[in-house]
Design a protein around this motif. Structure first.
Motif, PDB file in Angstrom:
ATOM      1  N   GLU A 316       4.641  -2.336   8.534  1.00  0.00           N
ATOM      2  CA  GLU A 316       4.536  -1.291   7.527  1.00  0.00           C
ATOM      3  C   GLU A 316       4.090  -1.913   6.207  1.00  0.00           C
ATOM      4  O   GLU A 316       4.249  -3.103   5.985  1.00  0.00           O
ATOM      5  CB  GLU A 316       5.864  -0.557   7.352  1.00  0.00           C
ATOM      6  CG  GLU A 316       7.015  -1.440   6.912  1.00  0.00           C
ATOM      7  CD  GLU A 316       8.300  -0.658   6.748  1.00  0.00           C
ATOM      8  OE1 GLU A 316       8.230   0.581   6.727  1.00  0.00           O
ATOM      9  OE2 GLU A 316       9.367  -1.291   6.641  1.00  0.00           O
ATOM     10  N   LEU A 317       3.528  -1.084   5.368  1.00  0.00           N
ATOM     11  CA  LEU A 317       3.046  -1.532   4.069  1.00  0.00           C
ATOM     12  C   LEU A 317       3.719  -0.694   2.994  1.00  0.00           C
ATOM     13  O   LEU A 317       3.789   0.533   3.104  1.00  0.00           O
ATOM     14  CB  LEU A 317       1.528  -1.382   3.985  1.00  0.00           C
ATOM     15  CG  LEU A 317       0.719  -2.245   4.944  1.00  0.00           C
ATOM     16  CD1 LEU A 317      -0.735  -1.808   4.955  1.00  0.00           C
ATOM     17  CD2 LEU A 317       0.829  -3.714   4.562  1.00  0.00           C
ATOM     18  N   PRO A 318       4.202  -1.341   1.942  1.00  0.00           N
ATOM     19  CA  PRO A 318       4.861  -0.580   0.881  1.00  0.00           C
ATOM     20  C   PRO A 318       3.862   0.250   0.094  1.00  0.00           C
ATOM     21  O   PRO A 318       2.746  -0.197  -0.180  1.00  0.00           O
ATOM     22  CB  PRO A 318       5.501  -1.674   0.010  1.00  0.00           C
ATOM     23  CG  PRO A 318       4.658  -2.887   0.248  1.00  0.00           C
ATOM     24  CD  PRO A 318       4.188  -2.801   1.667  1.00  0.00           C
ATOM     25  N   ASN A 319       4.250   1.467  -0.249  1.00  0.00           N
ATOM     26  CA  ASN A 319       3.397   2.291  -1.093  1.00  0.00           C
ATOM     27  C   ASN A 319       3.156   1.581  -2.420  1.00  0.00           C
ATOM     28  O   ASN A 319       4.090   1.080  -3.036  1.00  0.00           O
ATOM     29  CB  ASN A 319       4.042   3.659  -1.341  1.00  0.00           C
ATOM     30  CG  ASN A 319       3.588   4.677  -0.323  1.00  0.00           C
ATOM     31  OD1 ASN A 319       2.603   4.477   0.380  1.00  0.00           O
ATOM     32  ND2 ASN A 319       4.309   5.775  -0.222  1.00  0.00           N
ATOM     33  N   GLY A 320       1.916   1.531  -2.822  1.00  0.00           N
ATOM     34  CA  GLY A 320       1.571   0.846  -4.059  1.00  0.00           C
ATOM     35  C   GLY A 320       1.023  -0.543  -3.852  1.00  0.00           C
ATOM     36  O   GLY A 320       0.574  -1.181  -4.806  1.00  0.00           O
ATOM     37  N   VAL A 321       1.015  -1.029  -2.610  1.00  0.00           N
ATOM     38  CA  VAL A 321       0.532  -2.386  -2.375  1.00  0.00           C
ATOM     39  C   VAL A 321      -0.968  -2.494  -2.674  1.00  0.00           C
ATOM     40  O   VAL A 321      -1.461  -3.564  -3.060  1.00  0.00           O
ATOM     41  CB  VAL A 321       0.838  -2.831  -0.919  1.00  0.00           C
ATOM     42  CG1 VAL A 321       0.013  -2.056   0.083  1.00  0.00           C
ATOM     43  CG2 VAL A 321       0.626  -4.336  -0.753  1.00  0.00           C
ATOM     44  N   PHE A 322      -1.717  -1.378  -2.540  1.00  0.00           N
ATOM     45  CA  PHE A 322      -3.158  -1.398  -2.817  1.00  0.00           C
ATOM     46  C   PHE A 322      -3.508  -0.738  -4.152  1.00  0.00           C
ATOM     47  O   PHE A 322      -4.691  -0.513  -4.428  1.00  0.00           O
ATOM     48  CB  PHE A 322      -3.918  -0.676  -1.703  1.00  0.00           C
ATOM     49  CG  PHE A 322      -3.713  -1.254  -0.323  1.00  0.00           C
ATOM     50  CD1 PHE A 322      -3.917  -2.600  -0.084  1.00  0.00           C
ATOM     51  CD2 PHE A 322      -3.308  -0.449   0.728  1.00  0.00           C
ATOM     52  CE1 PHE A 322      -3.733  -3.139   1.185  1.00  0.00           C
ATOM     53  CE2 PHE A 322      -3.119  -0.966   2.001  1.00  0.00           C
ATOM     54  CZ  PHE A 322      -3.325  -2.318   2.234  1.00  0.00           C
ATOM     55  N   GLN A 323      -2.524  -0.437  -4.965  1.00  0.00           N
ATOM     56  CA  GLN A 323      -2.777   0.401  -6.134  1.00  0.00           C
ATOM     57  C   GLN A 323      -3.707  -0.232  -7.164  1.00  0.00           C
ATOM     58  O   GLN A 323      -4.375   0.467  -7.925  1.00  0.00           O
ATOM     59  CB  GLN A 323      -1.455   0.770  -6.808  1.00  0.00           C
ATOM     60  CG  GLN A 323      -0.720  -0.399  -7.446  1.00  0.00           C
ATOM     61  CD  GLN A 323       0.571   0.042  -8.112  1.00  0.00           C
ATOM     62  OE1 GLN A 323       0.915   1.217  -8.112  1.00  0.00           O
ATOM     63  NE2 GLN A 323       1.289  -0.915  -8.680  1.00  0.00           N
ATOM     64  N   ASP A 324      -3.797  -1.561  -7.206  1.00  0.00           N
ATOM     65  CA  ASP A 324      -4.660  -2.229  -8.180  1.00  0.00           C
ATOM     66  C   ASP A 324      -6.043  -2.561  -7.630  1.00  0.00           C
ATOM     67  O   ASP A 324      -6.896  -3.062  -8.368  1.00  0.00           O
ATOM     68  CB  ASP A 324      -3.989  -3.514  -8.671  1.00  0.00           C
ATOM     69  CG  ASP A 324      -2.685  -3.234  -9.398  1.00  0.00           C
ATOM     70  OD1 ASP A 324      -2.730  -2.558 -10.437  1.00  0.00           O
ATOM     71  OD2 ASP A 324      -1.635  -3.675  -8.908  1.00  0.00           O
ATOM     72  N   LEU A 325      -6.280  -2.259  -6.350  1.00  0.00           N
ATOM     73  CA  LEU A 325      -7.559  -2.607  -5.725  1.00  0.00           C
ATOM     74  C   LEU A 325      -8.547  -1.451  -5.861  1.00  0.00           C
ATOM     75  O   LEU A 325      -9.110  -0.959  -4.873  1.00  0.00           O
ATOM     76  CB  LEU A 325      -7.342  -2.967  -4.256  1.00  0.00           C
ATOM     77  CG  LEU A 325      -6.373  -4.124  -3.982  1.00  0.00           C
ATOM     78  CD1 LEU A 325      -6.275  -4.405  -2.500  1.00  0.00           C
ATOM     79  CD2 LEU A 325      -6.807  -5.377  -4.734  1.00  0.00           C
ATOM     80  N   THR A 326      -8.802  -1.045  -7.072  1.00  0.00           N
ATOM     81  CA  THR A 326      -9.646   0.126  -7.320  1.00  0.00           C
ATOM     82  C   THR A 326     -11.124  -0.131  -7.045  1.00  0.00           C
ATOM     83  O   THR A 326     -11.912   0.817  -7.011  1.00  0.00           O
ATOM     84  CB  THR A 326      -9.469   0.598  -8.770  1.00  0.00           C
ATOM     85  OG1 THR A 326      -9.725  -0.511  -9.657  1.00  0.00           O
ATOM     86  CG2 THR A 326      -8.051   1.089  -9.005  1.00  0.00           C
ATOM     87  N   SER A 327     -11.522  -1.384  -6.868  1.00  0.00           N
ATOM     88  CA  SER A 327     -12.926  -1.720  -6.577  1.00  0.00           C
ATOM     89  C   SER A 327     -13.159  -2.009  -5.103  1.00  0.00           C
ATOM     90  O   SER A 327     -14.285  -2.340  -4.711  1.00  0.00           O
ATOM     91  CB  SER A 327     -13.358  -2.937  -7.407  1.00  0.00           C
ATOM     92  OG  SER A 327     -13.247  -2.698  -8.784  1.00  0.00           O
TER      93      SER A 327
END
Length: 587
Positions: A316-327
């Motif tokens: 599982e992956l925590p919500n927010g783990v990709f939040q800074d990968l906007t590019s």
């Protein structure tokens, strides 16, 4: 005679660390302490003190204390009691690992160093050595020379730009190997047997941009390993034995664009593992042993465009783990152990174009999982446990062109399930459990060009179900239990129309003649693989070749004992009622 595990040789050099390790395996820790205390040779005493300190780091210290206080126990009892109750590494295994690490460091210290020259004219002398020197390109190549050590007769000019030591048998490098090579741009150390890198090995490489260390035996990295390499852009550490990374390892490598850590044994990453990599474009973490990710692990790599996490053990992956990968443009999580795609996991990935999540264990997808991914062009969800696609799942997937859903457990596709997929061109639904496709299910995919429905449980397609994809170029229908009764007349008629368009034929008699003359249809994929399961003698025949009489009047009618009428929706305008006889050809 009393054994001295750290005694000096007559020539003044230390015994090998392997000899020390064999001796220590027969000694208790208390005896090691006493041995060090009783030594008279200062150099040997310092050496063994270093060994002792290495063994006493972290959790081993408490084990040492426990053993040393229990002086009345036998040696066997002490060894048994030194193994922690939680099954973790015993003190002697810890000693073995630390001594092995020390041995690697000692080999690096004692390793020979080649000659390094600061004179420009020494490029001619360089060419006289065993390695290949090219003065015009300022390159030195020792690639595939089967070297176990650096050749001491090789002179290397300090202004070398490219240095290739790949595909040899080097196990260690002296810390002065690259001294004064301040202009070196490309360094290849791949495919060797390197187990340890001296902490200051790369200190002089101020201009280095590309370092390849792949396919070695590296187990650990020092925190200062790449300190000062401010121009480093490509770092390849793949195919080693790394288990983790220290915090702030890349803190001074702000221009790094590609970091390859794939095919290692990394099971844990600290939150600050990638701190300082503000310009990182590509991060490869595939084929490791990751079981989870800290929520802030990608916080500093906001310009990342490609992230590879395939073949790990992520559940599982925590919500927010990709939040800074906007590019981010491409995300690969194939072959993990993910079980669901919750709402918000991909919330900020508005620029993502390719999402690969095949070969997981996904059985639940939130209806808004892809809601904000308006740039997504390819979605791969094959080989999961998906049974149901929630309504509205693709409402905002306006850019999606390829949707891969093969190898799941989908049984029914209802009308509206593909709403929003106006630009979809390829749909892969093979190897599911499809038995029902509702009429109009493809109305939302008018630009569909490729449809794969083979290896399902389809026995017929409802009338009108394929009308919306009139310009489709490829349909694969093989390995379904097609029941060739009158209900199959719609798909047979539709297939003939598509074939007639493909072969540029208009006359029904011509179409039938070509169908008979053409062999196994290997040149054409418009449903040529649809083979009847039955009934009766129709079993094994190609659905595409069957006439209306065979489907709606012949075998099927005789089995039912009725005389069916020709459905109006399958009569081509060119076919008159008088033509509806035994040899009727319909398109």
């Amino acid at each position: 005679m009393r054994m001295r595990p750290c005694a000096m040789k007559e020539d003044g050099r230390l015994r090998t660390a392997s000899s020390v390790r064999r001796t220590l395996s027969r000694l208790s820790m208390c005896r090691l302490v006493r041995t060090v205390r009783d030594m008279t040779d200062l150099f040997s005493k310092i050496y063994c003190a270093i060994v002792f300190l290495l063994l006493c780091e972290t959790n081993t210290y408490s084990l040492v204390s426990h053993i040393c206080t229990a002086s009345t126990r036998t040696s066997a009892d002490m060894e048994y009691s030194s193994t922690p109750a939680d099954g973790s590494m015993s003190i002697f295994e810890e000693m073995e690992n630390r001594l092995s690490s020390l041995e690697r460091r000692l080999r690096a210290v004692e390793h020979p160093v080649w000659q390094i020259s600061l004179r420009e004219e020494d490029w001619e002398v360089c060419a006289e050595g065993p390695c290949k020197c090219v003065p015009e390109m300022k390159s030195v190549s020792c690639w595939r020379y089967n070297l176990m050590d650096l050749p001491p007769t090789q002179l290397v000019p300090a202004n070398v730009l490219r240095l290739d030591l790949g595909s040899n048998r080097l196990s260690a490098l002296h810390r002065d190997t690259f001294m004064n090579m301040t202009q070196l741009h490309h360094l290849d150390l791949s495919s060797n047997l390197i187990e340890h890198l001296a902490p200051r090995l790369f200190l002089s490489l101020h201009s280095i941009a590309n370092v390849r260390l792949s396919n070695n035996l590296l187990k650990e990295m020092q925190r200062s390993q790449f300190f000062g390499l401010r121009n480093l852009r490509i770092l390849d550490l793949s195919s080693n034995k790394l288990r983790t990374l220290p915090e702030d390892l890349f803190l001074s490598n702000g221009h790094l664009a590609l970091l390859d850590l794939s095919s290692n044994r990394i099971s844990l990453l600290p939150p600050g593992a990638f701190r300082g990599l503000g310009n990182l474009d590509e991060l490869l973490l595939g084929k490791n042993r990751l079981v989870g990710l800290p929520v802030s692990i990608f916080r500093d790599i906001t310009k990342l465009r490609r992230l590879a996490l395939e073949e790990n053990r992520l559940k599982e992956l925590p919500n927010g783990v990709f939040q800074d990968l906007t590019s981010l443009k491409e995300l690969n999580m194939r072959n993990n152990r993910l079980m669901e795609l919750p709402k918000g996991l991909f919330l900020t990935l508005a620029q993502l174009e390719i999402l690969e999540i095949s070969s997981n264990r996904i059985s639940r997808i939130d209806a808004r999982a892809f809601h904000d991914m308006i740039a997504l062009r390819e979605l791969r969800l094959g080989h999961n446990h998906i049974k149901y696609l929630p309504p509205g799942l693709f409402n905002n997937s306006i850019s999606l062109e390829r949707l891969i859903l093969y190898g799941n457990r989908i049984e029914i596709l209802v009308r509206g399930v593909f709403r929003g997929l106006f630009n979809l061109t390829s749909l892969f639904l093979q190897s599911n459990r499809l038995r029902i496709l509702q009429s109009g299910v493809f109305e939302d995919t008018p630009n569909l060009r490729k449809l794969q429905l083979e290896s399902n449980d389809l026995s017929f397609l409802p009338a009108g179900s394929m009308d919306a994809v009139s310009t489709i170029q490829q349909v694969r229908l093989s390995q379904n239990p097609w029941h060739c009764d009158c209900r199959a007349s719609y798909v047979a008629s539709w297939l003939r129309k598509r074939f007639a368009s493909f072969a540029n034929l208009t006359n029904p008699v011509q179409i039938q003649r070509v169908l008979i003359m053409t062999g196994n249809w290997s040149i054409w994929e418009f449903g040529a693989g649809a083979i009847c399961r039955g009934p009766g003698i129709l079993g094994g025949q190609s659905l595409l070749r069957l006439t209306f009489h065979e489907l709606c009047e012949g075998q099927w009618a005789s089995m039912k004992g009725i005389i069916p009428r020709l459905p109006l929706d399958v009569i081509a305008p060119s076919v008159t009622p008088q033509a509806a006889r035994k040899d009727t050809i319909f398109v």
